[in-house]
Design an enzyme around this catalytic site. Structure first.
Site, mmCIF file in Angstrom:
data_model
loop_
_atom_site.group_PDB
_atom_site.id
_atom_site.type_symbol
_atom_site.label_atom_id
_atom_site.label_comp_id
_atom_site.label_asym_id
_atom_site.label_seq_id
_atom_site.Cartn_x
_atom_site.Cartn_y
_atom_site.Cartn_z
ATOM 1 N N ASN A 102 0.833 -1.200 0.000
ATOM 2 C CA ASN A 102 0.000 0.000 0.000
ATOM 3 C C ASN A 102 0.868 1.250 0.000
ATOM 4 O OD1 ASN A 102 -2.126 -1.787 0.210
ATOM 5 N ND2 ASN A 102 -2.330 -1.541 2.423
ATOM 6 N N HIS A 119 6.027 0.000 -2.508
ATOM 7 C CA HIS A 119 5.655 0.786 -3.683
ATOM 8 C C HIS A 119 5.688 2.289 -3.435
ATOM 9 C CE1 HIS A 119 3.385 -3.079 -4.993
ATOM 10 N NE2 HIS A 119 4.627 -3.070 -5.447
ATOM 11 N N CYS A 130 15.314 16.664 -10.717
ATOM 12 C CA CYS A 130 16.272 16.988 -9.648
ATOM 13 C C CYS A 130 16.095 16.130 -8.401
ATOM 14 C CB CYS A 130 16.198 18.465 -9.284
ATOM 15 S SG CYS A 130 14.662 18.952 -8.438
ATOM 16 N N CYS A 181 13.293 23.277 -10.295
ATOM 17 C CA CYS A 181 14.056 23.138 -11.547
ATOM 18 C C CYS A 181 13.193 23.111 -12.793
ATOM 19 C CB CYS A 181 14.928 21.888 -11.492
ATOM 20 S SG CYS A 181 14.010 20.338 -11.734
ATOM 21 N N ASN A 244 -7.145 -13.293 4.059
ATOM 22 C CA ASN A 244 -7.615 -12.575 2.875
ATOM 23 C C ASN A 244 -8.970 -13.102 2.458
ATOM 24 O OD1 ASN A 244 -6.828 -10.642 0.638
ATOM 25 N ND2 ASN A 244 -7.344 -12.442 -0.572
ATOM 26 N N GLY A 246 -11.092 -14.145 -0.305
ATOM 27 C CA GLY A 246 -11.012 -14.500 -1.709
ATOM 28 C C GLY A 246 -9.699 -15.145 -2.097
#
Length: 283
Positions: A102, A119, A130, A181, A244, A246
């Site tokens: 997440n 991530h 920059c 920049c 979980n 599923g």
């Protein structure tokens, strides 16, 4: 507790140093939509790719217009039961590393400290030229200033700070450049088609090697960047459990699967009295 809850508690009891991998199912109770259904299939069109975002101005305008409307959902989200329970388990000495797929920062907000954001984080913006990083909240102010009419729109929240603004012409949307920049601004997250930073992956694999077992929480594992850690654990002979609702990509690799809402299942775990790290564990 039912049989699966007892089995999960036994799993955590027998494996005192867990490598925890979390996914979107941890954050749905916080009001953040997820991408996939219980069969692991997309609920909606797949997210923007790195190649499209960096290569197409129209894609960037569309992304930031939708983000302007969707950002408040992420900014206002608060940790749910799953986040709080995992922070409690870490404080009890049961978690060596929490690796989250997440980008919402809610594990950190709940008090987890041994974490890796695989991530990245959506609350940070990075300049592609920059490498300057700035808070996403600051960019929101500038997006609203430049696009007052867009800021008045309402739309259904979508995953990761997105919003459903279908059928609109985004040509007039004014996207700011880096104030330092003039470079391209991008959320500091790993897009589809983009590689996870090598040092982040290396640190996670080192923690996996030191762990007794893996606990997957709220993830279908359909994205390879997360699934590979479960795959590596199985190859190393480390047991893997999953909480979980599923199907997951790793169902055949699991030693235990608990199909219950993650907040409910983990709150029961966190409410137990676990031996302190210095106390002997009964394996």
């Amino acid at each position: 507790m039912d049989a699966t809850s007892t089995a999960l508690a036994d799993f955590v009891q027998r494996h005192p140093r867990l490598f925890v991998l979390t996914g979107a199912g941890c954050s749905t109770d916080s009001g953040i939509p997820d991408y996939r259904d219980t069969n692991g299939e997309w609920k909606r069109p797949s997210p923007v790719t790195y190649q499209a975002f960096t290569g197409e101005e129209t894609t960037r305008r569309r992304y930031w217009a939708r983000s302007l409307i969707g950002w408040p959902t992420m900014a206002n989200a608060r940790p749910g039961a799953a986040h709080r329970a995992l922070a409690q388990l870490e404080a009890a000495g049961r978690i060596g590393l929490l690796l989250t797929q997440n980008v919402d920062g809610l594990h950190d907000a709940a008090g987890s400290r041994s974490t890796v954001d695989l991530h990245g984080r959506i609350d940070t913006v990075r300049c592609m030229a920059c490498d300057t990083r700035t808070p996403r909240a600051e960019l929101q102010v500038e997006l609203r200033r430049r696009n007052p009419r867009w800021a008045e729109l309402e739309a259904r929240a979508a995953p990761d700070g997105d919003a459903d603004l279908d059928g609109r012409d985004f040509a007039s949307f004014d996207v700011p450049d880096c104030p330092r920049c003039g470079g391209m601004l991008k959320p500091d997250v790993v897009f589809f088609g983009e590689s996870v930073p090598k040092e982040r992956v290396a640190a996670s694999f080192a923690a996996l090697e030191a762990a007794d077992a893996v606990l997957v929480v709220g993830s279908s594992l359909m994205v390879y960047s997360g699934y590979r850690f479960v795959q590596a654990a199985a190859q190393a002979g480390k047991p893997v459990a999953a909480v979980n609702l599923g199907r997951t990509r790793a169902d055949e690799l699991l030693a235990l699967k608990v199909e219950r809402p993650v907040g409910e299942a983990l709150a029961e775990l966190a409410g137990r009295r676990w031996p302190a790290p210095s106390e002997p564990h009964r394996i």
